[in-house]
Design a protein around this motif. Structure first.
Motif, mmCIF file in Angstrom:
data_model
loop_
_atom_site.group_PDB
_atom_site.id
_atom_site.type_symbol
_atom_site.label_atom_id
_atom_site.label_comp_id
_atom_site.label_asym_id
_atom_site.label_seq_id
_atom_site.Cartn_x
_atom_site.Cartn_y
_atom_site.Cartn_z
ATOM 1 N N LEU A 1 0.942 -1.331 0.046
ATOM 2 C CA LEU A 1 -0.043 0.064 -0.028
ATOM 3 C C LEU A 1 0.787 1.250 -0.091
ATOM 4 C CD1 LEU A 1 -2.744 -1.093 2.882
ATOM 5 C CD2 LEU A 1 -2.909 -1.143 0.337
ATOM 6 N N ASP A 2 0.311 2.406 -0.599
ATOM 7 C CA ASP A 2 1.183 3.653 -0.457
ATOM 8 C C ASP A 2 0.428 4.020 0.665
ATOM 9 O OD1 ASP A 2 2.177 3.375 -2.936
ATOM 10 O OD2 ASP A 2 0.938 4.542 -4.115
ATOM 11 N N ILE A 3 1.407 4.816 1.582
ATOM 12 C CA ILE A 3 0.995 5.598 2.571
ATOM 13 C C ILE A 3 1.295 7.025 2.396
ATOM 14 C CG2 ILE A 3 1.717 5.934 5.300
ATOM 15 C CD1 ILE A 3 0.915 2.756 4.580
ATOM 16 N N ILE A 4 0.307 7.929 2.783
ATOM 17 C CA ILE A 4 0.134 9.097 2.681
ATOM 18 C C ILE A 4 -0.071 9.770 4.191
ATOM 19 C CG2 ILE A 4 -0.880 11.243 1.850
ATOM 20 C CD1 ILE A 4 -1.760 9.470 -0.485
ATOM 21 N N PRO B 1 -1.576 1.158 -4.341
ATOM 22 C CA PRO B 1 -0.526 1.743 -5.223
ATOM 23 C C PRO B 1 -0.980 2.364 -6.164
ATOM 24 C CG PRO B 1 0.357 -0.407 -4.180
ATOM 25 C CD PRO B 1 -1.273 -0.342 -3.798
ATOM 26 N N GLY B 2 -0.426 3.350 -6.556
ATOM 27 C CA GLY B 2 -0.784 4.110 -7.846
ATOM 28 C C GLY B 2 -2.104 4.631 -8.091
ATOM 29 N N VAL B 3 -3.221 4.678 -7.077
ATOM 30 C CA VAL B 3 -4.376 5.176 -6.950
ATOM 31 C C VAL B 3 -4.522 6.485 -6.211
ATOM 32 C CG1 VAL B 3 -6.906 4.791 -6.412
ATOM 33 C CG2 VAL B 3 -5.544 2.825 -7.426
ATOM 34 N N ASN B 4 -4.731 7.560 -6.694
ATOM 35 C CA ASN B 4 -4.475 8.700 -6.072
ATOM 36 C C ASN B 4 -5.694 9.724 -6.858
ATOM 37 O OD1 ASN B 4 -3.220 10.190 -8.442
ATOM 38 N ND2 ASN B 4 -1.525 8.960 -7.689
#
Length: 141
Positions: A44-47, A64-67
């Motif tokens: 997962l991406d962490i913001i 990942p890659g979803v924003n």
């Protein structure tokens, strides 16, 4: 020894991605953001969060890659809208890709320094009618 928060975030097998866009978290105790990132590395991406009320250990877990930028790209593609007509207005870390992607990126006056750097212009703060001023500067009202 890991904190309760870190143990609760520990990877427990394949992450169910269907139907989940993102999850938010608010942490406490002695866990660091680097521990959260390590727990989900490659999954997962962490913001990091930017809402002071939630503290330094808060943020979003994202696919990942979803924003916001990829969402806007998908919507304008589906609707046949020209990228040149896109305007993004934001204030935090979860807005950086959107501010960079849109033809015009506008940071709120109360935005993080990273959001202001990613934007083309800055409007006034949200409580000082920032959205209205942004719409007005773009000829929308």
């Amino acid at each position: 020894m890991a904190s309760d928060f870190a143990r609760n975030l520990a990877y427990r097998g394949p992450f169910e991605r269907e139907g989940v866009g993102k999850a938010t978290f608010v942490g406490f105790g002695d866990t660091s953001m680097s521990q959260v990132r390590a727990a989900f590395e490659g999954q997962l991406d962490i913001i990091a969060g930017t809402v002071p009320l939630f503290g330094d250990l808060s943020g979003e877990l994202c696919q990942p890659g979803v924003n916001k930028a990829t969402a806007i790209e998908a919507v304008i593609g589906h609707l046949g809208i020209d990228h040149a007509a896109t305007i993004g207005i934001g204030d935090g870390s979860n807005d950086l890709e959107m501010l960079d992607y849109c033809a015009v990126g506008i940071a709120m006056g109360n935005a993080s320094s990273a959001a202001k750097s990613a934007a083309d212009e800055t409007t006034s703060a949200i409580l000082d009618d920032g959205i209205w001023h942004a719409f007005r500067s773009q000829g929308l009202i």
